[in-house]
Write a protein that holds these residues in place. Structure first.
Motif, PDB file in Angstrom:
ATOM      1  N   ARG A 176      73.505  42.777  42.916  1.00 26.58           N
ATOM      2  CA  ARG A 176      73.721  43.256  44.283  1.00 26.58           C
ATOM      3  C   ARG A 176      73.139  44.659  44.421  1.00 26.58           C
ATOM      4  N   VAL A 177      72.347  44.849  45.483  1.00 22.12           N
ATOM      5  CA  VAL A 177      71.686  46.125  45.763  1.00 22.12           C
ATOM      6  C   VAL A 177      72.046  46.559  47.172  1.00 22.12           C
ATOM      7  N   LEU A 178      72.395  47.838  47.336  1.00 19.24           N
ATOM      8  CA  LEU A 178      72.605  48.415  48.659  1.00 19.24           C
ATOM      9  C   LEU A 178      71.475  49.382  48.943  1.00 19.24           C
ATOM     10  N   ASP A 179      70.817  49.224  50.089  1.00 16.69           N
ATOM     11  CA  ASP A 179      69.776  50.152  50.542  1.00 16.69           C
ATOM     12  C   ASP A 179      70.377  50.946  51.697  1.00 16.69           C
ATOM     13  N   ILE A 180      70.829  52.163  51.394  1.00 17.62           N
ATOM     14  CA  ILE A 180      71.560  52.975  52.369  1.00 17.62           C
ATOM     15  C   ILE A 180      70.584  53.817  53.188  1.00 17.62           C
ATOM     16  N   GLY A 181      70.535  53.550  54.489  1.00 15.53           N
ATOM     17  CA  GLY A 181      69.543  54.180  55.352  1.00 15.53           C
ATOM     18  C   GLY A 181      68.241  53.406  55.294  1.00 15.53           C
ATOM     19  N   SER A 185      63.942  47.592  51.447  1.00 13.31           N
ATOM     20  CA  SER A 185      64.932  46.553  51.146  1.00 13.31           C
ATOM     21  C   SER A 185      64.242  45.298  50.621  1.00 13.31           C
ATOM     22  N   CYS A 186      63.186  44.899  51.278  1.00  9.37           N
ATOM     23  CA  CYS A 186      62.449  43.703  50.848  1.00  9.37           C
ATOM     24  C   CYS A 186      61.745  43.940  49.523  1.00  9.37           C
ATOM     25  N   LEU A 187      61.224  45.135  49.336  1.00  8.56           N
ATOM     26  CA  LEU A 187      60.583  45.465  48.063  1.00  8.56           C
ATOM     27  C   LEU A 187      61.599  45.400  46.924  1.00  8.56           C
ATOM     28  N   LEU A 188      62.814  45.898  47.162  1.00 12.74           N
ATOM     29  CA  LEU A 188      63.856  45.845  46.139  1.00 12.74           C
ATOM     30  C   LEU A 188      64.270  44.403  45.855  1.00 12.74           C
ATOM     31  N   ALA A 189      64.257  43.566  46.878  1.00 11.68           N
ATOM     32  CA  ALA A 189      64.595  42.153  46.668  1.00 11.68           C
ATOM     33  C   ALA A 189      63.582  41.488  45.743  1.00 11.68           C
ATOM     34  N   ARG A 190      62.327  41.878  45.860  1.00 10.15           N
ATOM     35  CA  ARG A 190      61.298  41.319  44.983  1.00 10.15           C
ATOM     36  C   ARG A 190      61.394  41.906  43.579  1.00 10.15           C
ATOM     37  N   ALA A 191      61.730  43.198  43.502  1.00  7.54           N
ATOM     38  CA  ALA A 191      61.813  43.854  42.197  1.00  7.54           C
ATOM     39  C   ALA A 191      63.010  43.379  41.388  1.00  7.54           C
ATOM     40  N   PHE A 192      64.078  42.967  42.097  1.00  8.00           N
ATOM     41  CA  PHE A 192      65.301  42.505  41.440  1.00  8.00           C
ATOM     42  C   PHE A 192      65.594  41.098  41.940  1.00  8.00           C
ATOM     43  N   PRO A 193      64.903  40.105  41.388  1.00  9.35           N
ATOM     44  CA  PRO A 193      64.889  38.755  41.970  1.00  9.35           C
ATOM     45  C   PRO A 193      66.219  38.014  41.932  1.00  9.35           C
ATOM     46  N   ALA A 194      67.186  38.494  41.144  1.00 10.49           N
ATOM     47  CA  ALA A 194      68.481  37.823  41.105  1.00 10.49           C
ATOM     48  C   ALA A 194      69.495  38.459  42.049  1.00 10.49           C
ATOM     49  N   ALA A 195      69.053  39.466  42.806  1.00 11.59           N
ATOM     50  CA  ALA A 195      70.005  40.260  43.588  1.00 11.59           C
ATOM     51  C   ALA A 195      70.043  39.881  45.057  1.00 11.59           C
TER      52      ALA A 195
END
Length: 304
Positions: free
Chosen positions: A65-70, A77-87
């Motif tokens: 689980r990742v929170l993108d604050i602001g 947010s989408c880049l983090l979803a790709r970088a952390f594919p299980a999140a």
């Protein structure tokens, strides 16, 4: 608030003046700026995965689980979803129109099942978010009066071993040579000085503004987090720029003209007005010598 580039050279643009922004118009500008800074965010995401691995975690695969604050329009947010594919990634912002853009972007990229949004102001409104293995916040905390309390609020949402990453500080972006052939040489330095004055006044006027030293590793440690670590990431787009990058620089300098043009002397004001005029032969959109060079610092620490 948004982790995307929002305003004057060197700083983001936050909720203190959001009422005066037409987000239907400005939303695409935020996306354009964040896309331009994709290399920085990609490098930072790789580094964060390495830190999680080195600190005894399971690396990217262990981030659920990742929170993108602001989050703004959700580019990072989408880049983090790709970088952390299980999140699962939660884009958190105070503006509903920007979150709508984030949902649209996630759907277009095939990430709609893993990126969701949450409307909330920092630091209020975060209680319902729950815990996270990674919390990312870029250029958002400096728009909160009590930055120490904001860091503590975010730290409280970390799961054991989780990582908080705060992208604040670095080096102000450079766009122009010292001598650009119009006006007095050294314009960029004087723009930086005017921007710093504006930024200081903006922070002073925030509700509950606290006069804390902006020592981000210390603020992270004071929030009960351990192993603080900082790293800076370079964005280097040499001249000649693409049309998209030129448009970004023009918009950024136009925001500077709007925000602190009244702090410039007549000569610098005239020069900046010419640079931001798309019809001027000396303007940014026609100059072969415009470039983008900046450094973004990311400060991290982990929960016990």
């Amino acid at each position: 608030m948004s982790n995307d580039e929002r305003s004057a050279p060197g700083h983001g643009h936050g909720p203190h003046d959001s009422a005066h922004i037409d987000w239907e118009v400005f939303g695409p500008v935020l996306e354009q700026g964040a896309e331009l800074h994709t290399p920085v965010h990609e490098q930072a995401a790789v580094w964060l995965g390495e830190l999680l691995m080195a600190q005894g975690g399971a690396g990217s695969e262990g981030v659920r689980r990742v929170l993108d604050i602001g989050s703004g329009p959700g580019v990072v947010s989408c880049l983090l979803a790709r970088a952390f594919p299980a999140a699962e990634v939660v884009a958190v912002d105070a503006n509903a129109a920007l979150l709508e853009r984030a949902r649209g972007r996630a759907g277009h990229l095939g990430l709609g099942d893993r990126v969701r949004t949450h409307l909330a102001e920092l630091p209020d409104g975060l209680d319902a978010l729950g815990g996270a293995d990674l919390i990312w916040s870029s250029k958002a905390l400096h728009h909160v009066g009590d930055q120490r309390a904001a860091v503590a609020a975010l730290a409280g949402h970390l799961r054991p071993g989780g990582l908080l990453a705060v992208a604040e500080g670095g080096l102000a972006a450079r766009y122009l040579p010292r001598d650009i052939g119009i006006g007095r040489p050294g314009l960029q330095a004087r723009l930086d000085a005017a921007g710093e004055e504006w930024f200081t006044e903006m922070r002073t006027a925030l509700p509950d503004a606290a006069d804390d030293i902006e020592d981000w590793p210390a603020l992270l440690a004071d929030a009960g987090l351990c192993t603080p670590c900082s790293r800076s990431f370079l964005l280097d787009l040499p001249a000649p720029l693409s049309a998209e990058a030129r448009a970004y620089v023009q918009e950024t300098l136009t925001r500077g003209l709007d925000l602190y043009g009244d702090r410039l002397d007549e000569d610098d004001f005239t020069t900046l007005a010419r640079l931001t005029d798309p019809d001027d032969a000396a303007g940014i959109t026609r100059r072969p010598d415009t470039f983008v060079l900046s450094a973004q610092t990311v400060h991290t620490a982990r929960a016990q």
